[in-house]
Scaffold this active site. Sequence first.
Site, mmCIF file in Angstrom:
data_model
loop_
_atom_site.group_PDB
_atom_site.id
_atom_site.type_symbol
_atom_site.label_atom_id
_atom_site.label_comp_id
_atom_site.label_asym_id
_atom_site.label_seq_id
_atom_site.Cartn_x
_atom_site.Cartn_y
_atom_site.Cartn_z
ATOM 1 N N ASN A 9 16.619 -23.386 -9.711
ATOM 2 C CA ASN A 9 17.162 -22.052 -9.461
ATOM 3 C C ASN A 9 18.691 -22.129 -9.527
ATOM 4 O O ASN A 9 19.308 -22.866 -8.747
ATOM 5 C CB ASN A 9 16.682 -21.574 -8.085
ATOM 6 C CG ASN A 9 17.188 -20.192 -7.756
ATOM 7 O OD1 ASN A 9 18.356 -19.881 -7.989
ATOM 8 N ND2 ASN A 9 16.336 -19.352 -7.197
ATOM 9 N N HIS A 12 23.017 -19.855 -7.373
ATOM 10 C CA HIS A 12 24.224 -20.072 -6.582
ATOM 11 C C HIS A 12 25.412 -20.585 -7.395
ATOM 12 O O HIS A 12 26.525 -20.640 -6.893
ATOM 13 C CB HIS A 12 23.905 -20.929 -5.360
ATOM 14 C CG HIS A 12 22.967 -20.182 -4.459
ATOM 15 N ND1 HIS A 12 23.278 -18.945 -3.943
ATOM 16 C CD2 HIS A 12 21.695 -20.441 -4.061
ATOM 17 C CE1 HIS A 12 22.259 -18.486 -3.242
ATOM 18 N NE2 HIS A 12 21.279 -19.370 -3.302
ATOM 19 N N HIS A 45 17.311 -15.100 -10.009
ATOM 20 C CA HIS A 45 16.914 -13.911 -9.240
ATOM 21 C C HIS A 45 17.938 -12.804 -9.486
ATOM 22 O O HIS A 45 19.090 -12.913 -9.064
ATOM 23 C CB HIS A 45 16.865 -14.300 -7.752
ATOM 24 C CG HIS A 45 16.400 -13.208 -6.845
ATOM 25 N ND1 HIS A 45 16.283 -13.391 -5.491
ATOM 26 C CD2 HIS A 45 16.028 -11.931 -7.067
ATOM 27 C CE1 HIS A 45 15.842 -12.269 -4.930
ATOM 28 N NE2 HIS A 45 15.697 -11.363 -5.870
ATOM 29 N N ARG A 47 19.062 -9.736 -8.223
ATOM 30 C CA ARG A 47 18.906 -8.894 -7.034
ATOM 31 C C ARG A 47 19.419 -7.496 -7.302
ATOM 32 O O ARG A 47 20.303 -7.289 -8.135
ATOM 33 C CB ARG A 47 19.666 -9.506 -5.849
ATOM 34 C CG ARG A 47 19.099 -10.826 -5.372
ATOM 35 C CD ARG A 47 19.831 -11.294 -4.123
ATOM 36 N NE ARG A 47 19.445 -10.505 -2.979
ATOM 37 C CZ ARG A 47 18.612 -10.916 -2.006
ATOM 38 N NH1 ARG A 47 18.114 -12.120 -2.024
ATOM 39 N NH2 ARG A 47 18.317 -10.120 -1.013
ATOM 40 N N ARG A 51 24.310 -9.671 -6.318
ATOM 41 C CA ARG A 51 25.286 -10.498 -5.590
ATOM 42 C C ARG A 51 25.534 -11.844 -6.278
ATOM 43 O O ARG A 51 26.564 -12.466 -6.055
ATOM 44 C CB ARG A 51 24.842 -10.714 -4.137
ATOM 45 C CG ARG A 51 23.648 -11.609 -3.994
ATOM 46 C CD ARG A 51 23.372 -11.930 -2.546
ATOM 47 N NE ARG A 51 22.860 -10.780 -1.809
ATOM 48 C CZ ARG A 51 22.141 -10.904 -0.684
ATOM 49 N NH1 ARG A 51 21.887 -12.098 -0.184
ATOM 50 N NH2 ARG A 51 21.674 -9.837 -0.073
ATOM 51 N N GLU A 72 13.030 -13.909 -11.271
ATOM 52 C CA GLU A 72 12.667 -13.514 -9.910
ATOM 53 C C GLU A 72 13.239 -12.125 -9.644
ATOM 54 O O GLU A 72 14.406 -11.859 -9.951
ATOM 55 C CB GLU A 72 13.313 -14.542 -8.980
ATOM 56 C CG GLU A 72 12.591 -14.748 -7.702
ATOM 57 C CD GLU A 72 13.355 -15.726 -6.838
ATOM 58 O OE1 GLU A 72 13.609 -16.862 -7.277
ATOM 59 O OE2 GLU A 72 13.701 -15.346 -5.716
ATOM 60 N N THR A 103 15.938 -14.813 0.516
ATOM 61 C CA THR A 103 14.613 -14.208 0.573
ATOM 62 C C THR A 103 13.895 -14.735 1.818
ATOM 63 O O THR A 103 13.420 -15.855 1.831
ATOM 64 C CB THR A 103 13.826 -14.541 -0.709
ATOM 65 O OG1 THR A 103 14.678 -14.283 -1.823
ATOM 66 C CG2 THR A 103 12.577 -13.709 -0.822
ATOM 67 N N GLU A 152 3.542 -18.329 -5.383
ATOM 68 C CA GLU A 152 4.528 -19.314 -4.951
ATOM 69 C C GLU A 152 4.549 -19.270 -3.434
ATOM 70 O O GLU A 152 4.826 -18.218 -2.836
ATOM 71 C CB GLU A 152 5.909 -19.006 -5.539
ATOM 72 C CG GLU A 152 6.945 -20.024 -5.059
ATOM 73 C CD GLU A 152 8.213 -20.059 -5.872
ATOM 74 O OE1 GLU A 152 8.173 -19.721 -7.072
ATOM 75 O OE2 GLU A 152 9.252 -20.422 -5.304
ATOM 76 N N HIS A 195 11.592 -22.848 -1.543
ATOM 77 C CA HIS A 195 12.534 -22.280 -0.581
ATOM 78 C C HIS A 195 12.924 -23.333 0.459
ATOM 79 O O HIS A 195 12.081 -23.823 1.188
ATOM 80 C CB HIS A 195 12.019 -21.036 0.146
ATOM 81 C CG HIS A 195 13.152 -20.162 0.585
ATOM 82 N ND1 HIS A 195 13.633 -19.117 -0.160
ATOM 83 C CD2 HIS A 195 13.950 -20.247 1.657
ATOM 84 C CE1 HIS A 195 14.659 -18.571 0.444
ATOM 85 N NE2 HIS A 195 14.881 -19.241 1.552
HETATM 86 N N1 PXP Z 1 11.535 -19.634 -4.906
HETATM 87 C C1 PXP Z 1 11.818 -18.354 -4.601
HETATM 88 C C2 PXP Z 1 10.780 -17.327 -4.893
HETATM 89 C C3 PXP Z 1 13.053 -18.004 -4.023
HETATM 90 O O1 PXP Z 1 13.308 -16.725 -3.690
HETATM 91 C C4 PXP Z 1 14.029 -19.001 -3.837
HETATM 92 C C5 PXP Z 1 15.356 -18.631 -3.291
HETATM 93 O O2 PXP Z 1 16.006 -17.766 -4.138
HETATM 94 C C6 PXP Z 1 13.702 -20.313 -4.202
HETATM 95 C C7 PXP Z 1 12.442 -20.607 -4.710
HETATM 96 C C8 PXP Z 1 14.669 -21.421 -4.057
HETATM 97 O O3 PXP Z 1 15.050 -21.592 -2.734
HETATM 98 P P1 PXP Z 1 16.268 -22.504 -2.371
HETATM 99 O O4 PXP Z 1 17.472 -21.917 -3.032
HETATM 100 O O5 PXP Z 1 16.312 -22.462 -0.885
HETATM 101 O O6 PXP Z 1 15.961 -23.874 -2.930
#
Ligand code: PXP
Length: 247
Positions: A9, A12, A45, A47, A51, A72, A103, A152, A195
């Site tokens: 992901n 960030h 993602h 959003r 952001r 996402e 999330t 998931e 997550h």
């Molecule tokens: N899976 C989903 C569906 C998420 O919403 C997120 C966070 O955006 C992640 C995985 C990844 O989580 P993390 O950034 O905490 O590793």
Amino acid sequence: MPPLRLGINIDHVATVRNARGGDNPDPVRAACMAEAAGADGITAHLREDRRHIRDADMEAIRHAIGIPLNFEMAATEEMARIATETRPHAVCLVPERREERTTEGGLEVAGDANRLTGYIAPLAEFARVSLFVAADPRQIEASARVGAAVVELHTGAYADAVAEGAHDAAAAELERLTAAAAQAHGLGLEVHAGHGLTYDNVAPIAAIPEVVELNIGHFLMGEAMFVGLPAAIAEMRRLMDLARGAA
Ligand code: PXP
């Protein structure tokens, strides 16, 4: 046991970029670097408040990478339109609240089953539709009913319990996740998890046999600041493979 894929992901990278405006660091470059480092997929993602990832990022990532894109998003009409234009490999539906930092919970599937059935059907024509859910038997059962291909499992509560040193709570969460994975698999759903996963907590999740994909972002992006993205991904992959082999 089926192999375990690692989805990266890259949200960030965009968070850091947006902190100053401008173009750096570039989430598209991160996606390409993650692919070169052995990622099996890229998750981003979009959003409602934009952001981190923006519309143009999603489009650029889709065209830049050769591995699957997991888009996402919240289950809104706006996002359905953008996903339909973007044509990602997968769409992961998540709950979204404006005030949240991330999330925070799983999607309410059972209570919104009629709407979600109609929402998912057109997306399922071109994408694997995944629902981000808590390890709750009601939500898993409903996920199969509304036509999702994938669930998931939200590992946030497990990750928090490990971080707090709450061993009993972590064990209870792991038990719930393990049971949910078996239930989902039994209903014909593909099982992913994610997550809050880190080097310290990933092994027990990687060892759940029905889980075939982990999606990891925040920790790896932080680690990448110190060791670089390829090294951070390689270490996560090593720990996942080790746990999978040992299970
Ligand atoms: N899976 C989903 C569906 C998420 O919403 C997120 C966070 O955006 C992640 C995985 C990844 O989580 P993390 O950034 O905490 O590793």
